[in-house]
Scaffold this motif. Structure first.
Motif, short mmCIF file in Angstrom:
data_model
loop_
_atom_site.label_atom_id
_atom_site.label_comp_id
_atom_site.label_asym_id
_atom_site.label_seq_id
_atom_site.Cartn_x
_atom_site.Cartn_y
_atom_site.Cartn_z
N GLY A 22 0.80 -1.22 0.00
CA GLY A 22 0.00 0.00 0.00
C GLY A 22 0.83 1.27 0.00
O GLY A 22 0.46 2.26 -0.65
N ILE A 23 1.95 1.26 0.71
CA ILE A 23 2.78 2.47 0.77
C ILE A 23 3.69 2.61 -0.45
O ILE A 23 3.68 3.64 -1.12
N PRO A 24 4.48 1.60 -0.81
CA PRO A 24 5.42 1.82 -1.92
C PRO A 24 4.80 1.80 -3.30
O PRO A 24 5.30 2.49 -4.20
N ALA A 25 3.71 1.03 -3.50
CA ALA A 25 3.17 0.88 -4.86
C ALA A 25 2.76 2.21 -5.49
O ALA A 25 3.16 2.50 -6.63
N PRO A 26 1.96 3.06 -4.81
CA PRO A 26 1.63 4.35 -5.46
C PRO A 26 2.85 5.23 -5.72
O PRO A 26 2.86 6.00 -6.69
N VAL A 27 3.88 5.09 -4.88
CA VAL A 27 5.05 5.94 -5.04
C VAL A 27 5.84 5.55 -6.27
O VAL A 27 6.11 6.37 -7.16
N TYR A 28 6.23 4.26 -6.37
CA TYR A 28 7.06 3.89 -7.51
C TYR A 28 6.25 3.80 -8.81
O TYR A 28 6.81 3.95 -9.89
N PHE A 29 4.95 3.56 -8.72
CA PHE A 29 4.12 3.67 -9.91
C PHE A 29 4.10 5.13 -10.40
O PHE A 29 4.18 5.40 -11.59
N GLY A 30 3.98 6.07 -9.44
CA GLY A 30 3.98 7.48 -9.81
C GLY A 30 5.30 7.93 -10.40
O GLY A 30 5.33 8.69 -11.37
#
Length: 718
Positions: free
Chosen positions: A607-615
């Motif tokens: 939940g935390i890293p996925a939106p960041v590295y996708f972004g």
């Protein structure tokens, strides 16, 4: 009748956690009343929990739908938006261990009710920056400002533009940079989402295990499927609410809407993103009210009273001793729970099925969370159109997405629970069903690579001013011979559409010499760059706003929606079997704790890293960055459609493939461990004393392994 009554009394006294002196006075009629109250109580809790799932899903999906609005309003990049989105998971992980372990021994319904209040407070906090920020200022230039003075967009001579219109406005921007009130207001959005995550923490681990403890065991899968199904209805209303608020101007009620020169089709448009959070906060408050009136315990159904020693609460609360003071009892419970914490944690991490399924879920949720977070942005950038003729098709398609996409997910989750109940699928079958749904779902995802749109023709970015498709240096390609006599800025973003179907970043870069009309109805004439493609010797006109994409794009979008609906249904079928697999591969008294650890791992590692590295990955496909009022890079204005498609779908598919390998490992371990017991249990499905004794032996002597005698019997009955 007296003999049978005594036998029934002995039966209930030996198989319930109630004291003997109370159960000895039970009659057959009181037993039937208890059964009815049990069914009624669990159904009331099921309805209340479903509404809470709906409320949290609505607020979460609304946040996803407003990501683009928040990015534009606070003028921040996608990577920072990913951090804001991931703050929900950070708040969740702060207390998930404490809530899942200690909360299971306390009043679970009231803890859920308190969580709803905290969740609503965080939702209200997200909307607060709007009321403390200044009015939204979008990029506008003299050519599109409502004015009776005709100003040439192409500033060939600075004297033709009043110095006060340029210098004063620039001086105003420079002096107001340090005092701009909304420059760091996005922090309150982050804190509010963090608070939402804290409030949402007890809902899943305590709510699901409460149902599994007090529901008839063969109905547990169906009940969990119903809760998950209702949870999918929340995003339908969340995205509908987001679509409605996105069409309302951000400062509605505070400014004169007639003075706004852009529409909701413009890339600079910011909708009333704050309005939906107020509505979602009220719904969260209402959802938490019923839990304050629900009991701490419910009567167990008749079919589960003989297995009360394996329930999670009987490990610490076996009998209510009224002679002891309450404070002393409370101290004993806390000490006992704290003492058993590390052995329980060791038991979970020593379970190979649990660990492998946890790894598979982490990787799969990385792909799903990243895909869902940026799906609105992907649809907007890949298929977005602004022409009035095709806009109706796009709006109709988005409505189609809300009507069929999320119901497909809900129907898939419900179908998984219904299949589990109807065919009485065991744990091994649940693992097969979960693996099969993931495999075919990601296989369908491959076809989406062929359902994209080409880049829009933007002069200087995707095409040159002479019509060629290859451009090298985007910064230098913005200037050409046709606009060499104009004084233009490469940081401007005020797109216009020429008669030749090419979008120009601004009227100045298009070489337009004159304009008529004001605001949205502005028309530019004598644009020297517009005529270079079709008829170089003749200048042409242009209108406000970017041009539409190719004529095939609306059709490709419809294909994309159809495949997305089928893919969503296929992936969702394995949701409920996955939950049952998680609950059945561990000991009953560790269910809440195991779900808490599972949720913690998903939040921290997905939940935390996925939106960041996708972004961050999506930002690499940006062709044109906006600029902040005080300088520096703002939000992306234009993406490379082809690169965005390969990055977005490719990253999702790679992660999904890795999760399938872990699911295969789970199936292999289950097959290896359960095949001898399945042959024995298939011959005799009824519960016997031999099975009971073996369960007790496994419970005492094999804490670090799966209960190979216990849980296959549960899966057979399921």
């Amino acid at each position: 009748m007296e003999i049978s009554s005594k036998e029934n009394t002995q039966f209930f006294s030996n198989n319930t956690i109630l004291p003997v002196d109370r159960s000895s006075f039970k009659s057959e009629s009181s037993a039937s009343k208890e059964k009815q109250s049990c069914c009624g109580g669990i159904k009331i809790f099921l309805g209340a929990l479903s509404f809470v799932y709906f409320a949290k899903a609505l607020s979460g999906s609304y946040l996803k739908s407003t990501i683009t609005q928040i990015e534009r309003r606070f003028d921040i990049p996608s990577s920072l938006v990913g951090v804001i989105d991931g703050s929900f998971e950070i708040g969740n992980l702060l207390i998930i261990i404490l809530v899942s372990y200690f909360g299971a021994k306390l009043h679970r319904p009231r803890i859920i009710g308190a969580g709803c209040l905290i969740m609503s407070a965080g939702t209200f906090l997200i909307a607060m920056p709007h009321f403390f920020m200044g009015r939204y200022q979008y990029e506008k230039f003299p050519s599109t400002i409502n004015s009776t003075v005709s100003i040439s967009p192409c500033l060939q001579d600075k004297s033709q533009t009043p110095l006060s219109a340029l210098e004063k406005s620039q001086a105003k921007i420079n002096t107001g940079c340090e005092k701009e009130p909304g420059s760091s207001m996005w922090i309150y959005v982050l804190l509010g989402n963090l608070l939402r995550g804290i409030g949402e923490t007890p809902i899943q681990p305590l709510g699901i295990t409460y149902i599994d403890d007090y529901a008839i065991e063969e109905n547990a899968a169906l009940y969990i499927g119903c809760v998950q199904t209702v949870a999918i209805i929340g995003p339908i209303f969340g995205f509908l609410l987001g679509s409605l608020c996105a069409k309302l101007y951000v400062d509605i009620g505070f400014v004169d809407l007639d003075s706004i020169t852009i529409t909701h089709k413009d890339v600079q448009w910011v909708g009333a993103w704050w309005l939906g959070y107020l509505i979602a906060g009220v719904i969260s408050v209402l959802a938490g009210i019923p839990f304050w009136f629900l009991p701490r315990h419910l009567p167990k159904p008749e079919s589960r009273k003989d297995s009360s020693t394996s329930s999670e609460q009987s490990k610490f609360i076996t009998e209510d001793n009224k002679d002891q003071p309450k404070s002393y009892q409370h101290q004993v419970k806390i000490a006992e729970m704290a003492k058993d914490f590390l052995p329980s944690l060791k038991n979970l991490f020593g379970n190979p099925v649990y660990i492998l399924y946890l790894c598979a879920s982490i990787v799969q949720f990385n792909s799903l969370i990243g895909m869902v977070t940026y799906k609105p942005k992907y649809i907007e950038q890949q298929y977005g159109q602004t022409s009035s003729k095709t806009n109706f098709v796009i709006e109709l398609s988005r409505f189609f997405c809300l009507i069929f996409f999320f119901p497909a997910v809900a129907f898939g989750i419900f179908s998984g629970g219904l299949i589990m109940k109807k065919f009485r699928i065991n744990v091994l079958g649940a693992a097969k069903l979960s693996l099969g749904s993931s495999f075919f779902g990601y296989l369908l995802l491959l076809s989406l690579f062929a359902m994209g749109c080409e880049n829009s023709d933007v002069a200087g970015l995707t095409v040159s001013y002479h019509g060629t498709k290859s451009t090298t240096d985007y910064e230098q390609a913005l200037f050409s011979e046709c606009n060499s006599g104009c004084t233009c800025s490469k940081n401007d973003w005020d797109p216009i559409c020429g008669e030749n179907g090419v979008t120009y970043i601004s009227a100045c870069l298009a070489g337009c010499q004159a304009s008529s009309g004001t605001g949205k109805n502005t028309v530019f004439f004598n644009c020297s760059c517009v005529g270079t493609l079709e008829s170089p010797s003749q200048s042409s006109s242009a209108v406000v706003g970017p041009c539409q994409k190719g004529n095939e794009c609306p059709k490709m979008f419809l294909y994309f929606l159809v495949i997305s609906v089928i893919t969503s249904y296929t992936l969702s079928v394995g949701g409920t079997p996955g939950y049952i697999l998680l609950l059945r591969c561990i000991k009953p008294h560790l269910k809440s704790f195991a779900l808490g650890i599972y949720t913690l791992a998903i939040r921290v590692l997905a939940g935390i890293p996925a939106p960041v590295y996708f972004g961050v990955a999506i930002d690499t496909t940006c062709l044109k960055w906006g600029s902040k009022r005080c300088g520096g890079r703002g939000a992306c204005r234009l993406y490379n459609s082809s690169a965005l498609r390969y990055v977005y779908l490719g990253l999702t598919l790679v992660l999904g493939t890795v999760s399938i390998f872990f699911s295969v490992a789970v199936l292999w371990v289950l097959w290896k461990r359960s095949s001898p017991q399945d042959e024995t249990l298939s011959a005799n499905r009824e519960r016997g004393t031999c099975g009971t004794e073996s369960r007790k032996d496994n419970f005492v002597n094999s804490d670090h392994l799966i209960q190979t005698t216990y849980w296959p019997e549960k899966e057979t009955r399921l």
